[in-house]
Design a protein around this motif. Sequence first.
Motif, PDB file in Angstrom:
ATOM      1  N   ARG A  16      32.582   5.502  61.382  1.00 50.30           N
ATOM      2  CA  ARG A  16      32.014   4.347  62.068  1.00 50.30           C
ATOM      3  C   ARG A  16      32.318   4.346  63.568  1.00 50.30           C
ATOM      4  N   LEU A  17      33.070   5.343  64.036  1.00 54.05           N
ATOM      5  CA  LEU A  17      33.452   5.366  65.443  1.00 54.05           C
ATOM      6  C   LEU A  17      32.260   5.604  66.361  1.00 54.05           C
ATOM      7  N   ASN A  18      31.232   6.287  65.856  1.00 49.21           N
ATOM      8  CA  ASN A  18      30.087   6.571  66.728  1.00 49.21           C
ATOM      9  C   ASN A  18      29.334   5.296  67.116  1.00 49.21           C
ATOM     10  N   ALA A  19      29.575   4.217  66.378  1.00 45.86           N
ATOM     11  CA  ALA A  19      28.895   2.957  66.703  1.00 45.86           C
ATOM     12  C   ALA A  19      29.479   2.313  67.951  1.00 45.86           C
ATOM     13  N   ILE A  20      30.726   2.651  68.274  1.00 39.57           N
ATOM     14  CA  ILE A  20      31.362   2.034  69.434  1.00 39.57           C
ATOM     15  C   ILE A  20      31.673   3.045  70.534  1.00 39.57           C
ATOM     16  N   ASP A  21      31.480   4.349  70.267  1.00 41.08           N
ATOM     17  CA  ASP A  21      31.789   5.380  71.258  1.00 41.08           C
ATOM     18  C   ASP A  21      30.724   6.468  71.149  1.00 41.08           C
ATOM     19  N   THR A  22      29.925   6.631  72.189  1.00 39.85           N
ATOM     20  CA  THR A  22      28.816   7.596  72.156  1.00 39.85           C
ATOM     21  C   THR A  22      29.289   9.042  72.171  1.00 39.85           C
ATOM     22  N   ARG A  23      30.572   9.276  72.457  1.00 41.41           N
ATOM     23  CA  ARG A  23      31.085  10.651  72.433  1.00 41.41           C
ATOM     24  C   ARG A  23      31.299  11.151  71.012  1.00 41.41           C
ATOM     25  N   PHE A  24      31.216  10.243  70.037  1.00 39.08           N
ATOM     26  CA  PHE A  24      31.398  10.618  68.638  1.00 39.08           C
ATOM     27  C   PHE A  24      30.036  10.831  67.993  1.00 39.08           C
ATOM     28  N   GLU A  25      29.983  11.783  67.057  1.00 40.42           N
ATOM     29  CA  GLU A  25      28.771  12.047  66.298  1.00 40.42           C
ATOM     30  C   GLU A  25      29.155  12.300  64.856  1.00 40.42           C
ATOM     31  N   ASN A  26      28.316  11.863  63.929  1.00 39.03           N
ATOM     32  CA  ASN A  26      28.574  12.052  62.503  1.00 39.03           C
ATOM     33  C   ASN A  26      27.734  13.197  61.960  1.00 39.03           C
ATOM     34  N   ALA A  27      28.237  13.781  60.906  1.00 39.20           N
ATOM     35  CA  ALA A  27      27.493  14.780  60.147  1.00 39.20           C
ATOM     36  C   ALA A  27      27.981  14.701  58.716  1.00 39.20           C
ATOM     37  N   ALA A  28      27.082  14.977  57.787  1.00 37.86           N
ATOM     38  CA  ALA A  28      27.436  14.902  56.369  1.00 37.86           C
ATOM     39  C   ALA A  28      26.937  16.150  55.662  1.00 37.86           C
ATOM     40  N   MET A  29      27.687  16.563  54.656  1.00 34.24           N
ATOM     41  CA  MET A  29      27.254  17.667  53.808  1.00 34.24           C
ATOM     42  C   MET A  29      26.396  17.091  52.691  1.00 34.24           C
ATOM     43  N   GLY A  84      23.984  13.237  62.000  1.00 37.38           N
ATOM     44  CA  GLY A  84      23.803  11.802  62.216  1.00 37.38           C
ATOM     45  C   GLY A  84      24.009  10.972  60.976  1.00 37.38           C
ATOM     46  N   SER A  85      24.351  11.617  59.839  1.00 41.23           N
ATOM     47  CA  SER A  85      24.538  10.890  58.585  1.00 41.23           C
ATOM     48  C   SER A  85      26.012  10.826  58.219  1.00 41.23           C
ATOM     49  N   THR A  86      26.310   9.894  57.274  1.00 37.16           N
ATOM     50  CA  THR A  86      27.661   9.758  56.752  1.00 37.16           C
ATOM     51  C   THR A  86      27.640  10.112  55.279  1.00 37.16           C
ATOM     52  N   GLY A  87      28.518  10.972  54.868  1.00 35.25           N
ATOM     53  CA  GLY A  87      28.534  11.420  53.481  1.00 35.25           C
ATOM     54  C   GLY A  87      29.502  10.629  52.637  1.00 35.25           C
ATOM     55  N   ASN A  88      29.252  10.642  51.330  1.00 31.97           N
ATOM     56  CA  ASN A  88      30.141  10.005  50.364  1.00 31.97           C
ATOM     57  C   ASN A  88      30.875  11.068  49.583  1.00 31.97           C
ATOM     58  N   SER A  89      32.040  10.670  49.088  1.00 28.63           N
ATOM     59  CA  SER A  89      32.807  11.617  48.294  1.00 28.63           C
ATOM     60  C   SER A  89      32.182  11.867  46.928  1.00 28.63           C
ATOM     61  N   ASN A  90      31.422  10.847  46.393  1.00 31.00           N
ATOM     62  CA  ASN A  90      30.745  10.987  45.108  1.00 31.00           C
ATOM     63  C   ASN A  90      31.695  11.392  43.988  1.00 31.00           C
ATOM     64  N   ALA A  91      32.910  10.855  44.049  1.00 30.27           N
ATOM     65  CA  ALA A  91      33.896  11.248  43.042  1.00 30.27           C
ATOM     66  C   ALA A  91      33.487  10.791  41.650  1.00 30.27           C
ATOM     67  N   LEU A  92      32.979   9.546  41.530  1.00 31.57           N
ATOM     68  CA  LEU A  92      32.619   9.035  40.214  1.00 31.57           C
ATOM     69  C   LEU A  92      31.397   9.776  39.658  1.00 31.57           C
ATOM     70  N   SER A  93      30.452  10.126  40.542  1.00 35.73           N
ATOM     71  CA  SER A  93      29.277  10.872  40.077  1.00 35.73           C
ATOM     72  C   SER A  93      29.675  12.251  39.576  1.00 35.73           C
ATOM     73  N   ILE A  94      30.557  12.889  40.295  1.00 34.34           N
ATOM     74  CA  ILE A  94      31.015  14.221  39.856  1.00 34.34           C
ATOM     75  C   ILE A  94      31.762  14.116  38.533  1.00 34.34           C
ATOM     76  N   ALA A  95      32.602  13.063  38.386  1.00 27.47           N
ATOM     77  CA  ALA A  95      33.331  12.881  37.125  1.00 27.47           C
ATOM     78  C   ALA A  95      32.365  12.671  35.973  1.00 27.47           C
ATOM     79  N   ARG A  96      31.296  11.937  36.220  1.00 35.96           N
ATOM     80  CA  ARG A  96      30.306  11.707  35.171  1.00 35.96           C
ATOM     81  C   ARG A  96      29.595  13.014  34.787  1.00 35.96           C
ATOM     82  N   SER A  97      29.341  13.862  35.782  1.00 33.07           N
ATOM     83  CA  SER A  97      28.606  15.104  35.504  1.00 33.07           C
ATOM     84  C   SER A  97      29.393  16.061  34.627  1.00 33.07           C
TER      85      SER A  97
END
Length: 822
Positions: free
Chosen positions: A558-571, A587-600
């Motif tokens: 969430r730092l990129n919302a208050i500081d333009t020197r920060f940028e997000n990337a997600a796998m 420009g995206s934020t990724g989730n850990s998806n731990a519960l989805s992986i556990a379900r799989s």
Amino acid sequence: MAAAAKPNLLLAVTIPTKVSLRTGLVCNTRLSQLRLRTAAAAASSSRAVASPVPSETPEAKQMRLETEAALEWDGVCARVSEFTATAAGRAACGAGRVPVGRSREESERLLEQTAAAVLLSAPLDFGGVEDVSAVIAAAAGGRLLAVREICGVGRSIRAARGVFDQLKRLSEETPDGRSYYPLLDILQDCDFLTELVQSIEFCLDSTLSVVLDRASNKLATIRKERKKNIDMLESLLRDASTKIFQAGGIDSPVVTKRRSRMCVGVKASHKHLLPGGIILSSSGSGATYFMEPRDAIKLNNMEVKLSGDERAEELAILGLLTSRIADSQTRIRHLMAKILELDLACARGLYALWINGVRPAFTVRNSSTQTQLDPNNECSVFIEGIQHPLLLEQSLGMVKESTEVGKGQISNEHPISPMPIPLDLQVRNDTRIIVISGPNTGGKTATMKTLGLASLMSKAGMFFPAKGRPRLPWFDQVLADIGDHQSLEHSLSTFSGHISRLRKIVQAVSKDSLVLIDEIGSGTDPSEGVALSTSILKHLASRLNLAIVTTHYADLSRLNAIDTRFENAAMEFCLETLQPTYRILWGSTGNSNALSIARSIGFDQKVLARAHEWVEKLLPDKQKERQGLLYSSLLDERNLLESQANEAASVLSDGERLYNEIRLEADDLDSRLAALRATEYEKVQQELKFVKSQMDQIIKNFEVQLKNSELEKYNSLMRKAEAATASLAAAHQPTDFTFSDEENENPYVPEIGDKVYVEGLGGGSMANVVETLGEDGSCKVQYGKIKVRVKRNKIKLVQGGTKETSASSPTKGKVCFAPSMN
């Protein structure tokens, strides 16, 4: 006629006025004088070529080595070494000492060399180039070089000249020969020491490693006189030996050398055949004397003198050549360094062809030449389709023979693993910190490592596998914190090691640095980890060129919302297949998806439902409950670490106990071996005493019978005495073992009690099998008091009836001599 005019070449080139090649003393005196001049010249040269770049501090070097290890830089260097052609090139790459540009201009020059090497229509021939650094250092230190070493220096210099000539021919024969100029420039200012090489080749034969007659007039004269003297000496000795043979004084003519003097062999009983001769030595039995005839003494004296003169003259010639090499050490080292640079450039070119690499370009922030028409000008890093070089090599297969050089083509057949998924890296000019989030095994760390390795490769002039024309900044240093820095030795937990590494990075970072941090702030309370990570990243944002960090903390994204020197990337993560795609979503934020992986993977649904409830409860206003759970988790982790530490202590204790047992066995083995040697020595002394008594008896019987017999029976009695002596000698010769032929047909299976010969235990020594074959295919044998385990293929069964070769009792080999009186 031309050859006859050359003997004075070395003298004209190397010897000052009034200096002759008379003795090795002249050489040593000259070397002593040259040593001071050489040291002064080397010091002056080193000052002249000293690099303006400040020396690396120990802490900076340690950080660099840790970063290179984390990015697997040694793996890339090892692959490049497979394409080098010289021993020095392989050593440099094998030790990870591939040159890396210390400035943007130097890296550009290395890239130009690689680009020229890729276009080579034929590989350069570095054959004959040797690593002569140790030889040059020895010459500079005053040691006299051997013929082989001097010839190696000459061959290497001539081979270096051959590489330069070949490169010039390729440049002249190629329509666009200017493309080879970056390679030609490497050797353009080198001195190929033509005069020194000609002197070495004129004086020495590199094939036979000898000093040639033409090296000096004096040496040629000495060798001519020596050959004439040896011919006369050998003729005289052959005539003398023939006369001795004809007189019955020897079984066959013998001309040999004893104590550096030529002589002939004669029976001890016939030494009167050489009146005035000198006994130089005798055979082991004393039955044969090696005598120098009186007429050969003068010739032998001359041979000794001429041999010494020849050796002194050879040493003087070698000394002068050594001094010339010492005088030229700076130029030779410079030439060999340039050859190494050229070899590494060619190796980088072949490596680029093998991985289908492309040349990168260095970007400059806020460049005035950028235009709005080019969409890439907004990015400081713009790389399409890059693949991690080491992962790509696994799919190509390390088969250097499949590389085809010519017109920039390369053939790779039989891939052994799938190609790695290409990555697109795009970083805007105003971005300083990139926060990559996403699930575990999603490729966050691999993406970070790929950019770090690409930065090092571009600095070292290497191409990397990508599409188009990749662009990235020139980073003065790459600083990485990747992996677990836990250390029991230095009392560092995972978090302590992580923070210690970050502290060093913050202190060393500069405006042109690239920083890579994996899982920043992990290993501690999440709230404190987020706060510390945020503070560190904001501090770094104004002090570096670019930093890439990976995290599971959503707050950092969430730092990129208050500081333009920060940028997000997600796998990217596919929710349908529940598998990572290894694509970067800028420009995206990724989730850990731990519960989805556990379900799989089929986790219990009741457990997952309860987990969802906890997710809803673990909101920012439930910090206390969350901290309690994390504290409990940390306690479990501490207990696990204590258990692992105890296990490690147990393993260490077992290792120390085993070491003490082995050391005691080794000490006992030495004492047993000494006792065995003493016993064997005593047995040998007894047998010698017995043999001597037998010989005395034979002589006594012979003298008695000689007195009581007629003169006509002298020869008969002599033959019988000699036969008895020979029989006694044969009885005490070492017995050769004969081995069973059955072992060639059927593998021998040792049985307890077998007598076997053990390879390496000592010639003619038998041992007894005391333990049959084990699971590892070895058995235990006993030799004296020593018991050892040996492989089955190291032992051979002795045939039945073979005599033991150990020292025997006095009755062994007993010979009785009782010739008939008739």
